[in-house]
Scaffold this active site. Structure first.
Site, PDB file in Angstrom:
ATOM      1  N   ARG A  93      36.647  44.425  34.864  1.00 33.60           N
ATOM      2  CA  ARG A  93      37.383  43.177  34.722  1.00 33.60           C
ATOM      3  C   ARG A  93      38.813  43.502  34.302  1.00 33.60           C
ATOM      4  NH1 ARG A  93      33.940  41.262  37.338  1.00 33.60           N
ATOM      5  NH2 ARG A  93      32.671  39.392  36.946  1.00 33.60           N
ATOM      6  N   GLU A 128      43.714  37.105  37.768  1.00 28.42           N
ATOM      7  CA  GLU A 128      43.500  36.954  39.221  1.00 28.42           C
ATOM      8  C   GLU A 128      43.617  35.492  39.648  1.00 28.42           C
ATOM      9  OE1 GLU A 128      39.808  38.710  40.436  1.00 28.42           O
ATOM     10  OE2 GLU A 128      40.174  40.557  39.349  1.00 28.42           O
ATOM     11  N   HIS A 173      39.920  42.766  44.477  1.00 30.64           N
ATOM     12  CA  HIS A 173      38.562  42.496  43.975  1.00 30.64           C
ATOM     13  C   HIS A 173      37.545  42.600  45.114  1.00 30.64           C
ATOM     14  CE1 HIS A 173      36.441  40.414  40.388  1.00 30.64           C
ATOM     15  NE2 HIS A 173      35.631  41.259  41.003  1.00 30.64           N
TER      16      HIS A 173
END
Length: 336
Positions: A244, A273, A291
């Site tokens: 993360r 993000e 991602h």
């Protein structure tokens, strides 16, 4: 309305349609039609007032935002499960769910191989300084001005978080001649650590040539790697993050790249993000992908099946595959 339990899908199933069709033998499934968080709040009081479970993915936030306390409070009393089809479930307020008697499940096993594969790609690409070479090639300069990379052999790989993905990364790195150390809150057995050496957090940070981030995001791990920790790292360290983004202070990482204290980074995740630090975006030694850790047909299909199997088991009363650890007490009480 069907007499079968109502399952609300926040995202349509794309890769495991046979399993979805099988699920409909025991469930009434609908894909959410709400286009915004406020519209969902309106709909959940009306056409979604009888939902038994929610199926969600990492993309569900586009409609509803985070599954925070406000959203959980709006869910009807009939809602007993939230089945997430990824490993990381930090967008879900598990405490608020527990207070409402809602059990959260995730899908930890299916993501392991694809995420570890991408971590290796990012590690080798960052170590070899491939990103600046790719930029140079596309600019018509071919190899002109290309920086020298480094071989993995003999380097120390520090894995921060030796869980399923950490172990898979370690196994993949063994043939490259890397020496792997790891840090967890507690030392693991040799089998659980894949034979890697346990070291303190400070030792991992200060002695590793490559650091791979593999811990979940929570209140303890946010900005676990900040300016102070980066300053303690070896000059020329390589950072890899497939966990993360907010585990690393993105601005501090960008500054350290600019000063050359960090040689290169390989990133799949970002602190805010889809927004990325502007300085980081301009840095050629940042090998970045959007991602994509589990973005394969095979892995996404396995994730969908896993999450739907948790839904099915909730309906028929079988033990769940993977309730999140925070909800094990709720699970036990419901089974007794």
């Amino acid at each position: 309305m069907s007499s079968k339990p109502f399952i609300l899908f926040f995202n349509p199933v794309r890769h495991a349609m046979p399993f979805f069709e099988k699920l409909q033998e025991v469930a009434h499934a609908e894909v959410v039609t709400s286009k915004s968080r406020q519209e969902f709040f309106k709909d959940v009081a009306d056409k979604y007032k009888n939902i038994f479970a929610i199926y969600r993915t990492s993309a569900s936030g586009i409609v509803a935002g985070k599954f925070d306390a406000e959203l959980i409070e709006r869910l009807p009393p009939s809602c007993k499960y939230i089945c997430h089809n990824g490993a990381g479930y930090d967008p879900i307020d598990t405490s608020a769910c527990a207070e409402r008697g809602i059990i959260v499940t995730n899908a930890p096993d299916p993501v392991t191989d694809a995420t570890a594969d991408l971590a290796i790609f990012l590690m080798l690409g960052a170590l070899r300084q491939l990103n600046p070479c790719i930029f140079s090639l596309r600019a018509g300069s071919f190899k002109k001005g290309a920086e020298f990379g480094h071989d993995p052999q003999g380097k120390i790989l520090g894995i921060l978080g030796m869980g399923r993905i950490g172990r898979a990364i370690k196994h993949r790195c063994d043939p490259f001649g890397l020496r792997t150390v790891y840090h967890n809150r507690n030392p693991l057995s040799s089998e659980q650590s894949a034979g890697a050496e346990y070291v303190s957090f400070a030792k991992l940070v200060s002695e590793s040539d490559i650091i791979s981030i593999n811990v979940p995001l929570n209140s303890r791990t946010k900005h676990l790697i900040g300016a102070e920790e980066i300053a303690q790292m070896k000059p020329g360290v390589v950072l890899i993050n497939t966990a993360r983004g907010a585990i690393i202070d993105e601005a501090a990482m960008a500054d350290a790249l600019e000063s050359n204290h960090i040689a290169a980074v390989g990133l799949d995740v970002y602190e805010r993000e889809p927004d990325i630090n502007e300085k980081l975006m301009k840095q050629e030694r940042a090998l970045m992908v959007p991602h994509m850790g589990t973005h394969t047909t095979e892995t996404l299909g396995k994730m969908e099946e896993w999450a739907m199997e948790n839904v099915r088991r909730a309906i028929v009363g079988e033990p769940l595959l993977s309730p999140v650890p925070e909800h094990q007490t709720v699970v036990n009480s419901r089974m007794n």
